[in-house]
Design an enzyme around this catalytic site. Structure first.
Site, mmCIF file in Angstrom:
data_model
loop_
_atom_site.group_PDB
_atom_site.id
_atom_site.type_symbol
_atom_site.label_atom_id
_atom_site.label_comp_id
_atom_site.label_asym_id
_atom_site.label_seq_id
_atom_site.Cartn_x
_atom_site.Cartn_y
_atom_site.Cartn_z
ATOM 1 N N ASP A 156 0.857 -1.189 0.000
ATOM 2 C CA ASP A 156 0.000 0.000 0.000
ATOM 3 C C ASP A 156 0.889 1.234 0.000
ATOM 4 O O ASP A 156 1.257 1.749 1.051
ATOM 5 C CB ASP A 156 -0.929 -0.036 1.222
ATOM 6 N N HIS A 157 1.235 1.718 -1.186
ATOM 7 C CA HIS A 157 2.170 2.815 -1.352
ATOM 8 C C HIS A 157 1.568 3.932 -2.188
ATOM 9 O O HIS A 157 0.648 3.710 -2.978
ATOM 10 C CB HIS A 157 3.449 2.330 -2.045
ATOM 11 N N ASN A 164 6.103 7.675 1.238
ATOM 12 C CA ASN A 164 4.674 7.769 0.942
ATOM 13 C C ASN A 164 3.958 8.865 1.718
ATOM 14 O O ASN A 164 3.023 9.475 1.209
ATOM 15 C CB ASN A 164 4.005 6.428 1.256
ATOM 16 N N GLY A 181 4.912 3.294 8.734
ATOM 17 C CA GLY A 181 5.009 4.080 7.517
ATOM 18 C C GLY A 181 6.418 4.412 7.075
ATOM 19 O O GLY A 181 7.400 4.141 7.759
ATOM 20 N N GLU A 182 6.477 5.018 5.895
ATOM 21 C CA GLU A 182 7.725 5.457 5.300
ATOM 22 C C GLU A 182 7.570 6.890 4.803
ATOM 23 O O GLU A 182 6.518 7.277 4.279
ATOM 24 C CB GLU A 182 8.108 4.568 4.114
ATOM 25 N N SER A 225 9.964 -4.354 14.345
ATOM 26 C CA SER A 225 11.365 -4.532 13.960
ATOM 27 C C SER A 225 12.297 -4.723 15.145
ATOM 28 O O SER A 225 13.476 -5.006 14.954
ATOM 29 C CB SER A 225 11.847 -3.318 13.150
ATOM 30 N N GLY A 226 11.786 -4.571 16.370
ATOM 31 C CA GLY A 226 12.637 -4.712 17.545
ATOM 32 C C GLY A 226 11.802 -4.869 18.797
ATOM 33 O O GLY A 226 10.561 -4.849 18.761
#
Length: 321
Positions: free
Chosen positions: A37-38, A110, A106-107, A173-174
């Protein structure tokens, strides 16, 4: 037994092609399908980025058996969490209970498009936690009022809801992200076969049947050299890791960050060529780490149907064997 899924990459195929691939993947025997989903692809060479939720609506009607999932949606900036709850409920109704809402923090790639900057990771995690609380409350069916540090909700209600709340998976991620999200989410999502994530998750949740859903990029084809070249062209960004990738603002940034990645580097991390045993070995790393589900990504738009044909005849039987 491990479930094997197929990835619908909105960044490397157009929307009509994705719907066709979804139907073919179900016919090939995959257990579930996930969709990225980008707003942007990672690299210009990928060439696509259609609206995932429109495609999901079509996929829900083109398939009948496979589970569907976003991998993953960011419910914090480009999408408001109240709207995410509404569209997730709609897709679950359209698919008759086959949908899982996969969420992540998110990134920049985007979320920058709305012009509100890109917050640091601790703030993004705070926003995602509030979004999860809002979405979970709306899935319960009542009117929701909410006042948090990052969001306010004024008398919101999702009117069309499935009988059972939509399951929610969260990308982690951690240890910090696991401890934050495991108590409220249903399933773990991760792109690396890290057994420590599974251990932390199981220690932090009391929900039975919690799934651990991983993703494995591959580049299958009869010519290994051609596959390596294709994987390098389209997927060299993958080696940067999500802590780096989440911060890059556009395709030019990903091109710059990956300019020194060689074809050998890519071939060392992504199974390439006709050797199905290499794909099986890579999948076993997720299984050995405790993952219950592995979604395969076939790199390259033109190769999808050939890959699905070999998956039906040889790859899926080998994975399940």
């Amino acid at each position: 037994m491990t479930n094997y899924g197929y990835t619908l990459m909105t960044e490397q195929s157009g929307p009509r092609e994705l719907v066709g691939h979804a139907a073919a993947a179900e016919e090939a025997g995959f257990d579930f399908e996930v969709m990225s989903d980008h707003y942007f692809p990672w690299l210009d060479e990928m060439g696509h980025s259609s609206y995932a939720w429109s495609v999901l609506g079509a996929v829900s009607q083109a398939t009948h058996r496979v589970e569907l999932m976003t991998y993953v949606t960011c419910p914090t900036m480009r999408y408001h969490p109240a709207v995410v709850a509404q569209k997730a409920a709609t897709v679950d109704l359209l698919s008759e209970g086959r949908f899982t809402l996969g969420l992540g923090a998110g990134e920049n790639l985007n979320e920058h498009v709305i012009g509100q900057g890109w917050p640091p990771v601790n703030i993004r995690h705070e926003m995602l936690l509030e979004a999860l609380e809002i979405i979970t409350s709306l899935f319960a069916g009542d009117y929701v009022d909410y006042k948090g540090e990052h969001y306010r909700i004024d008398s919101a209600k999702v009117w069309d809801l499935p009988i059972n709340p939509v399951p929610i998976g969260v990308a982690v991620s951690g240890e910090q992200s696991v401890r934050a999200f495991a108590p409220i989410a249903d399933h773990l999502i991760a792109v690396e076969p890290d057994p420590q994530l599974v251990t932390w998750w199981d220690a932090a949740t009391d929900k039975p049947g919690s799934r651990k859903i991983g993703q494995l990029p591959v580049c299958w084809g009869p010519d290994r050299d051609a596959c390596v070249a294709r994987a390098h062209e389209l997927f060299r960004w993958f080696g940067g890791g999500w802590k780096v990738n989440a911060e890059l603002p556009g395709t030019a940034g990903f091109a710059g960050a990956s300019q020194f990645v060689t074809q050998d580097d890519v071939a060392g991390s992504i199974p390439c060529g006709p050797d199905l045993d290499g794909i099986v070995r890579a999948a076993r790393k997720f299984e050995d780490a405790g993952f219950t589900d592995v979604a395969v990504v076939q790199v390259g738009d033109e190769s999808q149907l050939d890959f699905l044909a070999i998956a039906e005849k040889e790859l899926l039987p080998a994975l399940r064997g």
